[in-house]
Enzyme design. Structure first.
Site, short mmCIF file in Angstrom:
data_model
loop_
_atom_site.label_atom_id
_atom_site.label_comp_id
_atom_site.label_asym_id
_atom_site.label_seq_id
_atom_site.Cartn_x
_atom_site.Cartn_y
_atom_site.Cartn_z
N PRO A 1 0.82 -1.22 0.00
CA PRO A 1 0.00 0.00 0.00
C PRO A 1 0.86 1.27 0.00
CG PRO A 1 -0.66 -1.49 1.77
CD PRO A 1 0.60 -2.04 1.20
N GLU B 1 1.40 -8.48 8.87
CA GLU B 1 1.37 -7.03 9.14
C GLU B 1 2.34 -6.25 8.28
OE1 GLU B 1 -1.11 -6.12 11.18
OE2 GLU B 1 -1.39 -8.31 11.19
N ARG C 1 -2.16 -8.19 -21.08
CA ARG C 1 -3.03 -7.81 -22.21
C ARG C 1 -2.36 -6.81 -23.16
NH1 ARG C 1 -5.69 -3.06 -21.79
NH2 ARG C 1 -7.59 -3.54 -22.94
N ASP D 1 -8.63 2.24 -25.23
CA ASP D 1 -8.74 2.09 -23.79
C ASP D 1 -8.92 3.43 -23.10
OD1 ASP D 1 -8.35 -0.57 -23.97
OD2 ASP D 1 -6.29 -0.58 -23.22
#
Ligand code: 4GN
Length: 395
Positions: free
Chosen positions: A86, A113, A150, A164
């Site tokens: 994160p 953690e 992709r 896109d």
């Protein structure tokens, strides 16, 4: 391309690898996706991979040894090691294009953690898929793998990523398929008209409208131009316009007025429009930490194409905003959009003019003036009409 995923839960990737486009890409040899359970590398007799944090605190922390050893066993000279966390820099379509060029990606999926901070010393990059915390890095690794695979040539029809969302810095236009009427919900008439010019301009307008409503931040962003984008674009660029050379060799090359030198990593960003690339032979500009050992010499023609593309996008946005302001009778809206038009002109003159021929510059400024004049004309008619009706209403 090869992708190795270091995880304590390799089974999570089974169905991911066995379905749909990813499966086909693997079967066709376009990509190899391996999972590696780094628990197998633990030197602990209980195959332990985590421990309590120094200094106290909650939960368990992944320790260095198994991950260091697992990476060492897989890593080659050209591998790129990416930690999913994160705290990483946010994953974007632009990043996906960048990673799609790599030969070998190694993803490290953490759990519990956190990981011992020293694990970052063996990673080239730390990436996050968004501002939320998950139980592990497996889903983010799948997200990156999917977005990257992709884009590998031949995995999906290349035409399908031309449009896109984000490719031109705008969200996608709405699409419809049969039937024409579903439970009273109609397909917009224009799409059935067969008039391709009309359809194209409707789609462009929808893109601007939707982006303005949902992601106004994207409209203010500079257009990111990628080499791929330019290759596909109408004003084709020949690849010999862009020459790769090693920094060590560049010492013998005197940059003339015809060339600009940019960091290869930044070729896909409009930063190359800043004329301050080079002082002596030192590269300037924002660096994201991955200093490349290559620089690219770019012909002015190439820069001109990019500048024009950027200006055209800005003019599309301006046209759209002028149209929106026409529907509004708020004087603030009018003032704001006229201000934007002036800003655009002065920006073009101050930052872009040097890359455009005088002829191009003239045309662009004339076009903006024309748009503004038309806008003012219509506004004047509107307000005269409004005044008349108001007077009539009052009397
Ligand atoms: C990545 C990993 C979210 C992301 C993660 C993300 C596992 N959660 N936003 N969870 O890309 C601490 C150590 C949490 C591993 C990590």
């Amino acid at each position: 391309m090869k992708i190795d995923i270091l995880t304590l839960f390799p089974n999570m990737f089974n169905s991911f690898k066995e379905e749909s486009i990813i499966k086909r890409a693997i079967d066709e040899g376009k990509v190899t996706i391996n999972t590696c359970n780094f628990r197998d590398f633990s030197k602990n007799k209980h195959k332990k991979v985590d421990d309590t944090p120094y200094g106290g605190g909650n939960g368990m922390v992944l320790m260095c040894q198994p991950i260091f050893d697992a990476v060492a066993s897989i890593k080659k000279e050209k591998s790129k090691v990416i930690l999913l966390s994160p705290q990483g820099s946010k994953f974007t379509q632009e990043k996906a294009y960048e990673l799609a060029k790599e030969e070998h990606l190694i993803f490290i999926c953490g759990h519990y953690e956190g990981f011992d901070e020293r694990i970052k010393t063996i990673c080239d990059e730390e990436i996050s898929i968004g501002d939320y915390v998950l139980t592990g890095g497996e889903l983010p690794a799948m997200v990156l793998t999917d977005a990257v695979v992709r884009l590998i040539p031949g995995v999906i029809e290349e035409k399908s990523h031309e449009n896109d969302s984000f490719n031109n810095g705008l969200l996608d236009y709405p699409t419809y398929t049969k039937p024409r009427n579903y439970k009273g919900l109609e397909v917009p008439e224009v799409l059935l008209s067969g008039d391709h010019k009309k359809i194209e301009s409707w789609r462009k307008n929808e893109q601007l409208k939707i982006t303005n409503e949902k992601r106004p931040d994207l409209l203010n962003k500079k257009v990111k131009i990628t080499k791929e984008g330019l290759k596909k674009s109408k004003n084709k660029i020949r690849m010999d316009d862009v020459k790769n050379i090693k920094v060590t060799e560049v010492k013998n090359i005197k940059p003339t007025g015809k060339f600009k030198i940019v960091n290869e990593q930044k070729i896909n960003a409009i930063t190359i429009l800043n004329p301050k690339y080079i002082i002596g032979y030192k590269l300037r500009g924002k660096s994201n930490g991955n200093n490349s050992n290559k620089i690219i010499i770019v012909k002015n023609e190439f820069i001109k194409k990019m500048v024009l593309k950027n200006i055209h996008k800005k003019m599309d946005i301006l046209t759209y905003r002028l149209n929106v302001a026409l529907q509004s009778d708020d004087d603030d809206v009018t003032g704001k959009v006229l201000g934007e038009a002036e800003m655009l002109k002065s920006m073009i003159i101050s930052s872009y003019a040097r890359y455009l021929g005088g002829e191009n510059l003239d045309k662009i400024i004339k076009n903006i003036n024309y748009l503004v004049n038309e806008f003012v004309k219509v506004k004047t008619i509107q307000s005269t009409y409004m005044n008349k009706t108001n007077r009539r209403r009052m009397s």
